[in-house]
Scaffold this active site. Structure first.
Site, PDB file in Angstrom:
ATOM      1  N   LYS A  87       0.808  -1.226   0.000  1.00 54.29           N
ATOM      2  CA  LYS A  87       0.000   0.000   0.000  1.00 54.29           C
ATOM      3  C   LYS A  87       0.842   1.278   0.000  1.00 54.29           C
ATOM      4  O   LYS A  87       0.402   2.309  -0.494  1.00 54.29           O
ATOM      5  CB  LYS A  87      -0.947   0.001   1.194  1.00 54.29           C
ATOM      6  CG  LYS A  87      -2.142  -0.924   0.996  1.00 54.29           C
ATOM      7  CD  LYS A  87      -3.218  -0.652   2.028  1.00 54.29           C
ATOM      8  CE  LYS A  87      -4.458  -1.481   1.755  1.00 54.29           C
ATOM      9  NZ  LYS A  87      -4.241  -2.915   2.091  1.00 54.29           N
TER      10      LYS A  87
ATOM     11  N   GLU B 280      -9.666   7.435   3.220  1.00 57.02           N
ATOM     12  CA  GLU B 280     -10.592   6.588   3.969  1.00 57.02           C
ATOM     13  C   GLU B 280      -9.836   5.325   4.321  1.00 57.02           C
ATOM     14  O   GLU B 280      -8.875   4.951   3.634  1.00 57.02           O
ATOM     15  CB  GLU B 280     -11.821   6.244   3.121  1.00 57.02           C
ATOM     16  CG  GLU B 280     -11.640   5.070   2.166  1.00 57.02           C
ATOM     17  CD  GLU B 280     -10.632   5.284   1.053  1.00 57.02           C
ATOM     18  OE1 GLU B 280     -10.468   6.444   0.644  1.00 57.02           O
ATOM     19  OE2 GLU B 280     -10.004   4.297   0.603  1.00 57.02           O
TER      20      GLU B 280
ATOM     21  N   SER C 117       1.637  -9.799  -0.815  1.00 60.58           N
ATOM     22  CA  SER C 117       1.225  -8.391  -0.677  1.00 60.58           C
ATOM     23  C   SER C 117       1.616  -7.774   0.652  1.00 60.58           C
ATOM     24  O   SER C 117       1.829  -6.576   0.739  1.00 60.58           O
ATOM     25  CB  SER C 117      -0.277  -8.260  -0.911  1.00 60.58           C
ATOM     26  OG  SER C 117      -0.998  -9.071   0.001  1.00 60.58           O
TER      27      SER C 117
HETATM   28  C1  LIG Z   1      -5.048  -3.935   1.741  1.00 58.90           C
HETATM   29  C2  LIG Z   1      -4.343  -5.194   1.479  1.00 58.90           C
HETATM   30  C3  LIG Z   1      -4.750  -6.061   0.449  1.00 58.90           C
HETATM   31  C4  LIG Z   1      -5.957  -5.831  -0.411  1.00 58.90           C
HETATM   32  O1  LIG Z   1      -5.931  -4.656  -1.163  1.00 58.90           O
HETATM   33  P1  LIG Z   1      -5.745  -4.678  -2.740  1.00 58.90           P
HETATM   34  O2  LIG Z   1      -6.076  -3.284  -3.135  1.00 58.90           O
HETATM   35  O3  LIG Z   1      -6.689  -5.678  -3.301  1.00 58.90           O
HETATM   36  O4  LIG Z   1      -4.341  -5.038  -3.008  1.00 58.90           O
HETATM   37  C5  LIG Z   1      -4.007  -7.209   0.231  1.00 58.90           C
HETATM   38  N1  LIG Z   1      -2.947  -7.516   1.000  1.00 58.90           N
HETATM   39  C6  LIG Z   1      -2.539  -6.733   2.007  1.00 58.90           C
HETATM   40  C7  LIG Z   1      -1.355  -7.138   2.816  1.00 58.90           C
HETATM   41  C8  LIG Z   1      -3.221  -5.541   2.288  1.00 58.90           C
HETATM   42  O5  LIG Z   1      -2.813  -4.752   3.287  1.00 58.90           O
END
Ligand SMILES: *Cc1c(COP(=O)(O)O)cnc(C)c1O
Length: 407
Positions: free
Chosen positions: A94, A116, A387
């Site tokens: 993010k 948000e 992610s």
């Molecule tokens: C917020 C988040 C997501 C989901 O958000 P996307 O916009 O779909 O990428 C996935 N993995 C982690 C670790 C997150 O913090």
């Protein structure tokens, strides 16, 4: 063809379904994305921050023990590569988006950032970007989420942001988004709205995709180095869809690379308690764009459910809707229990405590390999987007995996 090239549309999805008062602001942002973000001074500043502050490039490394657990022979799965966004500063992808947008806001002469947040991850990323770039930050958060996600509220405060609790509606993410939109309409001259995923009205889905494409661009180069070729598939979890579209985008024109998005099936798609928007949703308008969403027969948004707060969103970015419609990407889902098992498996085999969101991508891996084999691909090379890291999920993991105490 005409539909797919209409500005702000991905096939029939996307667009700009907002109050008249916001159109000039979105047009201003569209112009900045086109005329500022693409210039070399902006790109140099952005990439310097990604390198020196976020710690990019993130590694692409082999997960050999997990690969062998999935396929001991190597005939089905030849290589498993992990793109380590969990190693980014703040622990997830993010921050790439938040830094890019706050940098753009500065270039546009904006003096105040609003955002948000649901679980608080995007709020923390935005507060971080605002701290390092020196802009005031206000984050809208549903009252219920403020109570549920206390550590992230404290983090945002520590980073100098103001957290504004939202008491309307179900007091969760969608209500926080509505309030942020309302604030933006009122203060649009000097305020920038930093959206947290590849969703929302045009130009946000493209803007966020372009900022997150650093994931896929690096992974593509790194795959060439590690494998001497492109991977057979890229797999990522999908909430709003930003890490997935960032990982997918540079591969979309490479027809040989299969793309798999994994949604949250919660307690099971059949139970209705899930967040599998593409798998089980309908087409409609949410937060300013047309896409799949979870709603009832009257068009009322249904509260989604997922064990992972970051996938707990009733919509999905419009480009994913189009990638699903066209068949270019395949969307599958994984349940809460499958995600929990994946966290345990990846931790014990690879020494990486992944986020519960990320765990959905891993939970789908065996199914992905089955599909690749059925499509005639042997010894596949698969890239998984990690992610984020799972430290934030420890309380849930202790509870659900029974990790408390020693016996
Ligand atoms: C917020 C988040 C997501 C989901 O958000 P996307 O916009 O779909 O990428 C996935 N993995 C982690 C670790 C997150 O913090």
């Amino acid at each position: 063809m005409a539909a797919s090239v209409r500005a702000g549309y991905f096939g029939p999805f996307g667009g700009r379904f907002v109050a008249e008062t916001l159109v000039p602001a979105l047009e201003e942002l569209e112009a900045a994305a086109r005329d500022v973000m693409t210039t070399s001074p902006f790109q140099e500043r952005f990439h310097a921050l990604l390198r020196d502050y976020v710690g990019r490039p993130t590694p692409l490394g082999h997960a050999e023990r997990l690969r062998a657990a999935i396929d001991s022979s190597g005939e089905r799965l030849g290589a498993l590569l992990l793109k380590r966004e969990d190693l980014c500063h703040t622990g997830a992808h993010k921050i790439n988006n938040a830094l890019g947008q706050v940098l753009l806001a500065k270039e546009m002469g904006k003096t105040r950032i609003i955002a948000e947040t649901g679980a608080g991850q995007h709020g923390v990323a935005t507060a971080t970007a605002c701290a390092v770039l020196g802009l005031p930050c206000e984050v809208y958060m549903g009252e219920l989420d403020v109570a549920r996600q206390a550590p992230n509220v404290s983090r945002m405060k520590l980073l100098g942001a103001r957290v504004i609790p939202v008491s309307s509606g179900s007091r969760t993410l969608k209500d926080a988004m509505n309030e942020a939109m309302r604030d933006w309409v009122t203060n649009v001259a000097h305020t920038y709205y930093c959206v947290g995923s590849a969703a929302g009205p045009h130009p946000y889905p493209s803007l966020v995709r372009d900022l997150q494409s650093v994931i896929g661009n690096e992974a593509k180069q790194q795959s060439m180095r590690a494998l001497g070729r492109l991977p057979d598939a890229v797999v990522a979890c999908v909430g709003g869809g930003s890490n997935a579209i960032g990982a997918f985008a540079p591969f979309i024109d490479d027809a040989s690379v299969a793309l798999f998005g994994v949604e949250a099936a919660g307690e099971g798609v059949a139970t209705g308690k899930h967040a599998a928007t593409i798998t089980a949703g309908r087409i409609g308008v949410l937060h300013g764009s047309k896409s799949y969403l979870l709603c009832d027969d009257d068009g009322q948004i249904i509260e989604p459910h997922s064990i992972s707060a970051g996938l707990d969103y009733p919509g999905v970015g419009p480009q994913h809707a189009e990638l699903a419609r066209s068949g270019r990407a395949t969307y599958v889902s994984a349940t809460d229990d499958e995600a929990l098992a994946a966290v345990r498996e990846v931790a014990s085999l690879e020494g990486i405590i992944i986020a519960l969101e990320t765990a959905h991508a891993f939970a789908a891996l065996r199914g992905v390999v089955d599909r690749l084999v059925k499509a005639g691909r042997k010894r596949s090379a698969v890239v998984v987007c990690v992610s984020g890291r799972g430290d934030k999920d420890l309380a849930t993991l202790i509870d659900r995996l029974g990790l408390g105490g020693v016996s």
